[in-house]
Motif scaffolding. Structure first.
Motif, short mmCIF file in Angstrom:
data_model
loop_
_atom_site.label_atom_id
_atom_site.label_comp_id
_atom_site.label_asym_id
_atom_site.label_seq_id
_atom_site.Cartn_x
_atom_site.Cartn_y
_atom_site.Cartn_z
N ILE A 48 -0.67 -1.78 -4.96
CA ILE A 48 -1.89 -1.02 -5.21
C ILE A 48 -1.51 0.31 -5.86
O ILE A 48 -0.57 0.97 -5.43
CB ILE A 48 -2.66 -0.76 -3.90
N ILE A 99 -8.78 1.86 -8.04
CA ILE A 99 -7.44 1.29 -7.88
C ILE A 99 -7.11 0.30 -9.00
O ILE A 99 -7.99 -0.26 -9.64
CB ILE A 99 -7.28 0.59 -6.52
N TRP A 130 -6.56 -10.55 -3.77
CA TRP A 130 -7.05 -9.58 -4.76
C TRP A 130 -8.54 -9.33 -4.61
O TRP A 130 -9.00 -8.19 -4.61
CB TRP A 130 -6.76 -10.11 -6.17
N ILE A 180 -4.05 -2.94 -9.50
CA ILE A 180 -3.07 -3.74 -8.77
C ILE A 180 -2.11 -4.35 -9.78
O ILE A 180 -2.52 -5.11 -10.67
CB ILE A 180 -3.74 -4.85 -7.94
N GLU A 216 0.87 -1.18 0.00
CA GLU A 216 0.00 0.00 0.00
C GLU A 216 0.91 1.23 0.00
O GLU A 216 1.58 1.51 1.00
CB GLU A 216 -0.90 -0.02 1.25
#
Length: 254
Positions: free
Chosen positions: A243, A227, A171, A229, A160
Motif C-alpha cells: 500500500i 492509496i 485488492w 497498491i 501496510e
C-alpha cells in the motif's frame, strides 16, 4: 573507571513510563497484601481488647484508636503508588504528543519533497521511484510465518507501511475500505478519519498513535484517503501488494 550513572541514566530516561508503572502496580500489590495482613491483626487486637476490658462492642473512636497504626503502611504504600501511575501516564502522553508533532513536521517535509519530485522528474518517474521504495521495504522486512496477520478478508498478501505489518486480504476489500471511509468523512460534520479507523477497516489492530493521526477534510477540502497498491515479489516468491499513501495522514485537531 566508567561511571555507572553513564549507563543507568539513559536506561531510566528511555524506560521511565514502564518503570513508574511497574512501581505503581507493585506498590498496589504490596498495599493489598499489607491491608489483608493488617485486617487480621486488627481483628485479633479488637478481640483481645474486648476480652481484656469485658466489652461486647467497641465504639468507632475506640476501634480507630486501636487499629490505625496497623493500616499505616497500607495507606503510605497507596499514597506512593498512585502518583507513580499518574506520572507514568503523563510521561507516556507527552511522548506520544512529541511523536505526533515530529510526524507532522516530517509529513510536511515529505509532501513538499514529493511535490517537487513530481515537478522535476514527472508523474511517471515519481511513480517508479515510489514502487522501487516499496519493493525495497518488502524485500528487507518480510520474513513470513507468524509475521502475517490473517484478517479473514482474503488470501493475498499485503504490506501496510505506516505500521510495518503484513496481512492477508484482497485488492477489492482494501479499495472498498478507503472508499467507504471517505464517503463517511464527507457525510460526517467533523470530516475526520483516524488512522485507527483505517486499520480497523482493513482488518488490522489499532495502535496508540493511530488515534492521533488521520485525514481531515476540515483541514483540507481534498484530504481523503488516497492509496495506490503496487505489486512485488517476496524473497520466497510470494506475490505481495504494498500500500502506498498518495496523501499521508496528518496530526488531527481535537
Amino acid at each position: 573507571m566508567n561511571n555507572p550513572l553513564t549507563y543507568i541514566k539513559p536506561f531510566i530516561s528511555k524506560h521511565e513510563p514502564e518503570i513508574l508503572m511497574s512501581m505503581g502496580i507493585g506498590g498496589m500489590i504490596f498495599s493489598l497484601a499489607w491491608g489483608i495482613n493488617a485486617s487480621f491483626k486488627a481483628a485479633r487486637a479488637i478481640d483481645k481488647y474486648k476480652e481484656t476490658y469485658g466489652k461486647d462492642k467497641l465504639a468507632i473512636k475506640e476501634t480507630i484508636k486501636l487499629t490505625w497504626k496497623l493500616y499505616l503502611p497500607t495507606v503510605l504504600s497507596v499514597a506512593a503508588s498512585v502518583p507513580c501511575i499518574i506520572m507514568s501516564n503523563r510521561v507516556s502522553n507527552k511522548r506520544y504528543a512529541a511523536i505526533a508533532t515530529a510526524y507532522t513536521i516530517s509529513e510536511a517535509a515529505l509532501q513538499e519533497y514529493k511535490d517537487k519530485t513530481k515537478e522535476i522528474v514527472g508523474e511517471k518517474k515519481t511513480k517508479q521511484i515510489e514502487e522501487s521504495i516499496s519493493e525495497d521495504r518488502v524485500t528487507k522486512t518480510y520474513t513470513g510465518g507468524n509475521q502475517i496477520i490473517l484478517t479473514g478478508n482474503g488470501d493475498s498478501l499485503f504490506y501496510e507501511p505506516l505500521s510495518g505489518r503484513y496481512f492477508k486480504s484482497n485488492w477489492n476489500d482494501i479499495l472498498r475500505a478507503a472508499n467507504e471511509l471517505n464517503a463517511r468523512a464527507i457525510s460526517n460534520m467533523s470530516g475526520q478519519t483516524t488512522l485507527n479507523d483505517w486499520f480497523e477497516k482493513i482488518g488490522l489492530e489499532t495502535t496508540e498513535i493511530g488515534e492521533t493521526l488521520g485525514w481531515d477534510l476540515m483541514n483540507n477540502s481534498t484530504d481523503l484517503i488516497d492509496i495506490s497498491i503496487s505489486s512485488h515479489i517476496t524473497k520466497d516468491n510470494i506475490p505481495c501488494g504494498a500500500i502506498y499513501y498518495n496523501r499521508q495522514p496528518i496530526t488531527l485537531q481535537e
